[in-house]
Design an enzyme around this catalytic site. Structure first.
Site, short mmCIF file in Angstrom:
data_model
loop_
_atom_site.label_atom_id
_atom_site.label_comp_id
_atom_site.label_asym_id
_atom_site.label_seq_id
_atom_site.Cartn_x
_atom_site.Cartn_y
_atom_site.Cartn_z
N GLY A 5 -0.83 7.89 0.94
CA GLY A 5 -1.00 7.98 2.38
C GLY A 5 0.20 7.58 3.21
CB ILE A 6 0.33 5.62 6.36
CG1 ILE A 6 -0.56 6.49 7.23
CG2 ILE A 6 1.42 4.98 7.23
CD1 ILE A 6 -1.34 5.70 8.27
N GLY A 7 1.61 4.69 3.69
CA GLY A 7 2.56 3.80 3.02
C GLY A 7 3.59 4.53 2.20
N GLY B 214 0.82 -1.21 0.00
CA GLY B 214 0.00 0.00 0.00
C GLY B 214 0.85 1.25 0.00
CB ALA B 215 4.33 1.76 -0.92
CB SER C 5 -6.74 0.43 13.66
OG SER C 5 -7.61 1.45 14.09
CE1 TYR D 8 -8.99 -0.50 8.67
CE2 TYR D 8 -9.76 0.33 10.78
CZ TYR D 8 -8.78 0.23 9.83
OH TYR D 8 -7.58 0.86 10.02
#
Length: 324
Positions: free
Chosen positions: A56-58, A52-53, A181, A207
């Site tokens: 966002g965070i990734g 997931g790069a 999370s 989730y």
């Protein structure tokens, strides 16, 4: 008699000043105490994978690794968005040893092909960050017979890690970092969920379940890896302004973004706890732990710390992925 409107309150100087001060205070407090820029750790000669790069965070995790000199593999579902992230990370880091490889964690076949490609191309792997995930996905069953959110957030990452485990052991010391999370505390354990049974699709409930399973799996994985030189930890990145809400309706997204502008972390800030677990000297040798968004060790919810659940978690996940 004086009459007033709500607009009079919102436009009053004291209200405006108070709101600005509150927003500034919250934004300052949310940054946390550990600063990646102050961490001198070099990753020269190291190889890292970040799922997931592309956003966002990734993307910020991958950028940090690239700036530290690592060979970074961006594991992304979208080729177009992955290519855009690849160009940006190379440009900002000055590191040309950054590569894009495609994987869809909701598909076991895709995960298998990705892992096979990595094993053919890479002689070492020192950091694996399982960051890819989704929230608010509609009810659905994948071609593998798995509930879509569980496949994306949990079963796919479980399989990917299992397939790359020997390479990680060979490259030890190595680290596995699973992004969970705080919402795991609202999750429940029901293994029938894996196949879409007994689920209620209300907001982020599914989730939340997957994030609880992430920690249960991580803790059992850490136990099984004792003595190998490979550590496994999980974390809460914070409430972050990312695209995790993209599957919700317009009103929910609007409210999330409105509140988030003042109170939530940016993607860059949200990447900090993951980077801390992956590279910091303070976390060297630490395994089977859960970190909060301020990079502090905290206790996960009781089910996440249940060894018996961890054993059962592994047995069921291995059974679901054993056909490969």
């Amino acid at each position: 008699m004086m009459s007033w409107e709500w607009s009079d309150i919102f436009c009053h100087p004291l209200w405006v000043i108070s709101t600005v001060i509150l927003a500034i205070t919250v934004r300052a407090q949310r940054k946390g105490s550990w600063d990646p820029r102050a961490c001198p750790v070099s990753l020269n000669g190291k190889t890292a994978i970040v799922t997931g790069a592309n956003t966002g965070i990734g993307k910020f995790i991958a950028l940090d690794f690239a700036r530290r000199g690592a060979r970074v593999i961006l594991a992304c579902r979208s080729e177009a968005r992955g290519t855009s992230a690849l160009k940006e990370i190379i440009e900002l880091s000055g590191n040309e040893d950054v590569h894009l490889r495609l994987v869809d964690t909701s598909s076991l076949d895709s995960v298998q092909k990705f892992a096979t490609q990595i094993l053919e191309e890479q002689k070492e792997l020192h950091i694996l960050v399982n960051n890819a995930g989704a929230s608010g996905l509609p009810k659905g069953i994948t071609a593998d017979g798995l509930e879509t959110t569980f496949a994306t957030n949990h079963i796919g990452p479980f399989l990917l890690t299992s397939l790359l485990l020997d390479l990680l052991k060979k490259s030890a010391p190595a680290r596995i970092v699973n992004v969970s999370s705080l919402n795991h505390r609202r999750g429940k354990v029901d293994f029938s969920h894996f196949k879409g049974e007994n689920l209620t699709y209300v907001m982020d409930s599914v989730y939340n379940h997957t994030k609880l399973h992430n920690i249960i799996w991580t803790n059992e994985l850490a136990r099984r890896l004792q003595g190998t030189g490979v550590t496994a930890n999980s974390l809460h990145p914070g409430v972050v302004m990312t695209e995790v809400m993209r599957n919700y309706n317009f009103i929910v997204r609007f409210l999330f973004n409105l509140v988030g502008f003042f109170f939530f972390k940016s993607s860059k800030e949200g990447a900090v706890s993951t980077i801390y677990c992956a590279v910091s000297e303070e976390t060297e040798g630490i395994t089977g732990k859960y970190f909060d968004s301020d990079c502090s060790l905290v206790l996960a919810a009781p089910p996440a710390r249940d060894p018996a659940l961890g054993v059962k978690e592994f047995e069921i996940c291995e059974r679901l992925t054993s056909k490969l």
